[in-house]
Every structure is written in structure tokens, then in C-alpha cells.
Design a protein around this motif. Structure first.
Motif, short mmCIF file in Angstrom:
data_model
loop_
_atom_site.label_atom_id
_atom_site.label_comp_id
_atom_site.label_asym_id
_atom_site.label_seq_id
_atom_site.Cartn_x
_atom_site.Cartn_y
_atom_site.Cartn_z
N SER A 196 0.82 -1.20 0.00
CA SER A 196 0.00 0.00 0.00
C SER A 196 0.86 1.26 0.00
CB SER A 196 -0.93 0.00 1.22
OG SER A 196 -1.70 1.17 1.27
N ASP A 200 0.99 4.03 -3.00
CA ASP A 200 0.63 5.42 -2.68
C ASP A 200 1.70 6.38 -3.18
OD1 ASP A 200 -1.73 4.67 -1.52
OD2 ASP A 200 -0.99 4.80 0.54
N HIS A 204 0.94 9.04 -6.42
CA HIS A 204 0.73 10.41 -5.97
C HIS A 204 1.25 11.38 -7.04
CE1 HIS A 204 1.82 13.98 -3.22
NE2 HIS A 204 0.54 14.03 -3.51
#
Length: 220
Positions: A196, A200, A204
């Protein structure tokens, strides 16, 4: 005597024009040398181009998004590009094409297969040189990590790979090619937290290019 200098003399250019011609030639030679050096150090081979990619083959690919990536604005913005799709759709082709463009623009670029990257970090950890290896992978302004997902990683490998992404986060750009959708990365890394966190940091402000093919090709 260079051809440019000979032409300048033949035109009876002024000293200032002659000097300008010499400086332009030197700059062109220096730029070409730096580009060739960057390409050699990047480990990109062969050298594909965006133009040679067959955009008609995949069932779906956002060509506009690929061309936006080709502007290399994402490197200036220190964001990332992720190519997701099955084997044989040209993810590596597109990644290397972007890497080649970056080399020609003077960026420091490095290509590595994901498994080789993790192996390098594991060796570094065993030899107490992990900090040095992490720093080395932090240097390129553009890091191309290919085939993320073709081999799964244990918790140790996932943690080491996370450290690479974490060090580069908002400091340098990364291109990743993977055949695993993000929802399955927990299985890939055997570490849901690391999966995760890596995802992320990748997405981003990044560009996510999904490539799909007809079902009959996907299942072959």
C-alpha cells in the motif's frame, strides 16, 4: 579544421561570428557526448522510440497520456509513471523510450529489472553496505524499474524495495512496469502495508497508463 569552421572562414565571417560558430559547435559536441554517455550508463537496450510503438495493437491505451509522459514534465515535477498490463503489450518498450528521451535531455537515467534491484539490496544488506546501495539507487533523476510482479518478494524484499521508493518520493522520478493491478500487490509483496505504501508513493501526482488487450490474447 571542422566543417563549420571552414564554412565560417569561407564566408569571411567576422571574428565574433567565427567565435560564435566555434562555441555553437563545441556546445553541440558536448551535448551529444553527454547524451551518449547518459544512454550508455542508463543500461537501456535496445533503444526503442515512442513513434515505433504500435498504438493500434492494445485494446485500450491512453495515447494522450503516453504523449504527456513523453513531454518529460513528470521528471521536472518529480512524479512517476506506471505502466500496467499483461505481458507482450509493450510496457518495457514505452518505459525505455521515455528513458531514452530523458537521456537525450541530459537527465541521469538508470534501468533495472525489479528482481535485480531487490537482489542488489539484499546483498548490500548482508554486506552492511545497504546505505550505500540505497544512495546509489537514489542518484538517477529517472529510475526505470521493469517487470515488477513477474517474481514475488518476501517481507524482506518488500521492505527493501519500499525503502527505494520512500527515498525517491518527491525527490526524483520513477517509471514502473508491472503486470499486477494495484489491488493484487499485497499478494506480490506478501506485505500489505508495504504494498500500500509503495503504491501510494507511485501514484501520488503520477501518471497511470493501463494497457489492455483482447481477452483471447490475455488468456494465451
Amino acid at each position: 579544421m571542422s566543417a563549420a569552421l571552414a564554412k565560417a572562414i569561407a564566408r569571411n565571417d567576422s571574428p565574433s561570428s567565427l567565435l560564435d560558430s566555434l562555441m555553437r559547435e563545441q556546445l553541440r559536441d558536448t551535448t551529444e557526448f553527454r547524451a551518449k554517455t547518459a544512454l550508455r550508463r542508463s543500461a537501456i537496450f535496445p533503444l526503442p522510440t515512442i513513434d515505433s510503438y504500435d498504438f493500434n495493437y492494445p485494446k485500450h491505451i491512453d495515447r494522450e497520456l503516453v504523449m504527456r509522459a513523453a513531454s518529460l514534465d513528470f521528471i521536472r515535477e518529480k512524479s512517476n509513471v506506471v505502466f500496467i498490463g499483461p505481458s507482450g503489450v509493450g510496457k518495457t518498450h514505452l518505459a525505455n523510450a521515455l528513458g531514452q528521451l530523458a537521456c537525450l535531455r541530459g537527465y541521469r537515467v538508470r534501468f533495472v529489472v525489479a528482481a535485480d534491484l531487490v537482489n542488489d539490496l539484499v546483498v548490500g544488506q548482508s554486506k552492511n553496505t545497504l546505505h550505500k546501495r540505497l544512495s546509489a539507487w537514489d542518484v538517477p533523476e529517472l529510475l526505470l524499474i521493469d517487470e515488477l510482479g513477474y517474481l514475488s518478494f518476501d517481507a524482506r524484499g518488500a521492505d527493501l524495495l519500499y525503502q527505494v521508493f520512500n527515498k525517491r518520493y518527491q525527490r526524483a522520478s520513477t517509471i514502473v512496469t508491472t503486470n499486477f493491478p494495484f489491488k493484487d500487490w499485497g499478494k506480490l509483496f506478501h506485505n500489505s502495508a508495504a504494498a500500500s505504501a509503495i503504491a501510494d508513493r507511485l501514484v501520488h501526482k503520477g501518471l497511470l497508463v493501463r494497457i489492455t488487450v483482447p481477452v483471447r490474447v490475455w488468456l494465451s
